[in-house]
Design an enzyme around this catalytic site. Structure first.
Site, PDB file in Angstrom:
ATOM      1  N   HIS A   1       0.788  -1.253  -0.033  1.00 18.55           N
ATOM      2  CA  HIS A   1      -0.046   0.111   0.086  1.00 18.55           C
ATOM      3  C   HIS A   1       0.846   1.160  -0.045  1.00 18.55           C
ATOM      4  O   HIS A   1       2.070   0.943   0.194  1.00 18.55           O
ATOM      5  CB  HIS A   1      -0.882   0.135   1.359  1.00 18.55           C
ATOM      6  CG  HIS A   1      -0.147   0.426   2.567  1.00 18.55           C
ATOM      7  ND1 HIS A   1      -1.023   0.820   3.751  1.00 18.55           N
ATOM      8  CD2 HIS A   1       0.796   0.550   2.873  1.00 18.55           C
ATOM      9  CE1 HIS A   1      -0.261   1.169   4.509  1.00 18.55           C
ATOM     10  NE2 HIS A   1       0.826   0.962   4.206  1.00 18.55           N
TER      11      HIS A   1
ATOM     12  N   CYS B   1       5.782   6.946   4.042  1.00 16.75           N
ATOM     13  CA  CYS B   1       4.561   5.981   3.767  1.00 16.75           C
ATOM     14  C   CYS B   1       3.731   6.540   2.538  1.00 16.75           C
ATOM     15  O   CYS B   1       2.895   5.676   2.131  1.00 16.75           O
ATOM     16  CB  CYS B   1       3.918   5.741   4.855  1.00 16.75           C
ATOM     17  SG  CYS B   1       4.681   5.167   6.199  1.00 16.75           S
TER      18      CYS B   1
ATOM     19  N   HIS C   1       4.876   0.472  -0.392  1.00 16.97           N
ATOM     20  CA  HIS C   1       5.824  -0.503   0.556  1.00 16.97           C
ATOM     21  C   HIS C   1       4.669  -1.785   1.142  1.00 16.97           C
ATOM     22  O   HIS C   1       3.504  -1.459   0.950  1.00 16.97           O
ATOM     23  CB  HIS C   1       6.213   0.232   1.814  1.00 16.97           C
ATOM     24  CG  HIS C   1       5.260   0.914   2.724  1.00 16.97           C
ATOM     25  ND1 HIS C   1       4.787   2.003   2.251  1.00 16.97           N
ATOM     26  CD2 HIS C   1       4.675   0.434   3.900  1.00 16.97           C
ATOM     27  CE1 HIS C   1       3.900   2.357   3.222  1.00 16.97           C
ATOM     28  NE2 HIS C   1       3.819   1.429   3.979  1.00 16.97           N
TER      29      HIS C   1
ATOM     30  N   HIS D   1       3.325  -4.783   3.850  1.00 19.00           N
ATOM     31  CA  HIS D   1       3.156  -5.260   5.316  1.00 19.00           C
ATOM     32  C   HIS D   1       2.376  -6.694   5.364  1.00 19.00           C
ATOM     33  O   HIS D   1       1.726  -6.963   4.432  1.00 19.00           O
ATOM     34  CB  HIS D   1       1.925  -4.345   5.892  1.00 19.00           C
ATOM     35  CG  HIS D   1       2.616  -2.886   6.280  1.00 19.00           C
ATOM     36  ND1 HIS D   1       3.433  -2.382   7.253  1.00 19.00           N
ATOM     37  CD2 HIS D   1       2.075  -1.827   5.772  1.00 19.00           C
ATOM     38  CE1 HIS D   1       3.830  -1.367   6.955  1.00 19.00           C
ATOM     39  NE2 HIS D   1       2.795  -0.795   6.298  1.00 19.00           N
TER      40      HIS D   1
ATOM     41  N   HIS E   1      -1.593 -10.141  -1.545  1.00 19.81           N
ATOM     42  CA  HIS E   1      -0.693  -9.950  -2.576  1.00 19.81           C
ATOM     43  C   HIS E   1      -1.054  -8.870  -3.659  1.00 19.81           C
ATOM     44  O   HIS E   1      -1.028  -9.311  -5.091  1.00 19.81           O
ATOM     45  CB  HIS E   1      -0.275 -11.198  -3.191  1.00 19.81           C
ATOM     46  CG  HIS E   1       0.741 -12.113  -2.375  1.00 19.81           C
ATOM     47  ND1 HIS E   1       0.168 -12.851  -1.264  1.00 19.81           N
ATOM     48  CD2 HIS E   1       2.242 -12.379  -2.227  1.00 19.81           C
ATOM     49  CE1 HIS E   1       1.011 -13.395  -0.671  1.00 19.81           C
ATOM     50  NE2 HIS E   1       2.267 -13.136  -1.141  1.00 19.81           N
TER      51      HIS E   1
ATOM     52  N   GLU F   1      -0.111  -3.759  11.522  1.00 23.38           N
ATOM     53  CA  GLU F   1       0.826  -3.625  10.353  1.00 23.38           C
ATOM     54  C   GLU F   1       2.207  -3.852  10.708  1.00 23.38           C
ATOM     55  O   GLU F   1       2.961  -4.152   9.944  1.00 23.38           O
ATOM     56  CB  GLU F   1       0.587  -2.474   9.284  1.00 23.38           C
ATOM     57  CG  GLU F   1       0.856  -1.152  10.155  1.00 23.38           C
ATOM     58  CD  GLU F   1       0.771   0.269   9.399  1.00 23.38           C
ATOM     59  OE1 GLU F   1       1.866   0.962   9.441  1.00 23.38           O
ATOM     60  OE2 GLU F   1       0.043   0.218   8.699  1.00 23.38           O
TER      61      GLU F   1
HETATM   62  N1  LIG Z   1      -2.465   5.938  12.616  1.00 24.67           N
HETATM   63  C1  LIG Z   1      -1.657   5.418  11.599  1.00 24.67           C
HETATM   64  N2  LIG Z   1      -0.479   6.097  11.223  1.00 24.67           N
HETATM   65  C2  LIG Z   1       0.045   5.137  10.500  1.00 24.67           C
HETATM   66  C3  LIG Z   1      -0.314   4.443   9.583  1.00 24.67           C
HETATM   67  C4  LIG Z   1      -1.821   3.770   9.786  1.00 24.67           C
HETATM   68  O1  LIG Z   1      -2.069   2.989   8.980  1.00 24.67           O
HETATM   69  N3  LIG Z   1      -2.188   4.620  10.821  1.00 24.67           N
HETATM   70  N4  LIG Z   1       0.455   3.783   8.510  1.00 24.67           N
HETATM   71  C5  LIG Z   1       1.693   4.164   8.371  1.00 24.67           C
HETATM   72  C6  LIG Z   1       2.350   3.370   7.284  1.00 24.67           C
HETATM   73  O2  LIG Z   1       1.569   2.645   6.764  1.00 24.67           O
HETATM   74  C7  LIG Z   1       3.780   2.796   7.520  1.00 24.67           C
HETATM   75  O3  LIG Z   1       3.954   1.820   6.817  1.00 24.67           O
HETATM   76  C8  LIG Z   1       4.104   2.703   8.961  1.00 24.67           C
HETATM   77  O4  LIG Z   1       5.040   3.764   9.481  1.00 24.67           O
HETATM   78  P1  LIG Z   1       6.117   3.401  10.624  1.00 24.67           P
HETATM   79  O5  LIG Z   1       5.621   2.461  11.464  1.00 24.67           O
HETATM   80  O6  LIG Z   1       5.934   4.548  11.015  1.00 24.67           O
HETATM   81  O7  LIG Z   1       7.328   3.033   9.631  1.00 24.67           O
HETATM   82  P2  LIG Z   1       8.246   1.763   9.926  1.00 24.67           P
HETATM   83  O8  LIG Z   1       7.540   0.340   9.670  1.00 24.67           O
HETATM   84  O9  LIG Z   1       9.360   1.969   8.870  1.00 24.67           O
HETATM   85  O10 LIG Z   1       8.724   1.981  11.311  1.00 24.67           O
HETATM   86  P3  LIG Z   1      10.131   2.350  11.777  1.00 24.67           P
HETATM   87  O11 LIG Z   1       9.913   2.498  13.385  1.00 24.67           O
HETATM   88  O12 LIG Z   1      10.100   3.916  11.364  1.00 24.67           O
HETATM   89  O13 LIG Z   1      11.105   1.934  11.271  1.00 24.67           O
HETATM   90  C9  LIG Z   1       2.230   5.293   9.079  1.00 24.67           C
HETATM   91  N5  LIG Z   1       1.196   5.763  10.169  1.00 24.67           N
HETATM   92 ZN   LIG Z   2       2.601   0.878   5.547  1.00 26.59          ZN
END
Ligand SMILES: Nc1nc2c(c(=O)[nH]1)N=C([C@H](O)[C@H](O)COP(=O)(O)OP(=O)(O)OP(=O)(O)O)CN2
Ligand SMILES: [Zn+2]
Length: 125
Positions: free
Chosen positions: A17, A26, A30, A32, A70, A115
């Site tokens: 997504h 994001c 990328h 999940h 997928h 996720e």
């Molecule tokens: N409240 C929400 N915040 C975020 C969502 C969401 O669905 N609800 N989603 C995202 C993104 O999907 C992103 O993939 C996840 O972000 P994040 O955890 O910050 O990034 P990482 O997996 O790379 O984790 P790090 O800790 O930064 O390595 C963002 N926010």
């Molecule tokens: Zn994400």
């Protein structure tokens, strides 16, 4: 209804997504592994001592999540319109699961979408 039993089932799927209008990484495509946790409650067990068969519940959830496995979520209804955040996924799955449980003697309590191990969103009414 005085609730006596609570069941919990978790299924998962993998998909990509991206978040529209997101001011960070994001916004890029990328992936999940999404975990969908479903909690329901009920009172009356059948003669085998079951509220609702776990396998029936898992099958019902699998049917709902299978179209997303997928795939790029942003191209799938309703996420071609609603941003595919954990919150929007949890709300969508809650309503789809609730429809499928309408003829069962159970109450859908909550759907939680994770996720990652550290992040999750729950939807309930
Ligand atoms: N409240 C929400 N915040 C975020 C969502 C969401 O669905 N609800 N989603 C995202 C993104 O999907 C992103 O993939 C996840 O972000 P994040 O955890 O910050 O990034 P990482 O997996 O790379 O984790 P790090 O800790 O930064 O390595 C963002 N926010
Ligand atoms: Zn994400």
């Amino acid at each position: 209804m005085s609730i006596l039993f609570e069941l919990k089932v978790t299924e998962h799927f993998d998909s990509a997504h991206y978040l529209r209008e997101y001011p960070g990484k994001c916004k890029n495509v990328h992936g999940h592994t999404w975990y969908i946790e479903v909690v329901l409650q009920g009172e009356n067990l059948d003669s085998t001592g079951i509220l609702i068969d776990f396998s029936e519940l898992k099958g019902l959830i699998k049917n709902i999540i299978e179209p997303f496995d997928h795939q790029l979520l942003n191209e799938q209804v309703p996420f071609e319109v609603d941003n595919p955040t954990s919150e929007n996924l949890a709300r969508y799955f809650y309503h789809e699961i609730k429809k499928k449980l309408s003829d069962k003697p159970v109450k859908l309590v909550r759907v939680t979408v994770s996720e990652s191990r550290a992040t999750a969103a729950a939807y309930f009414e």
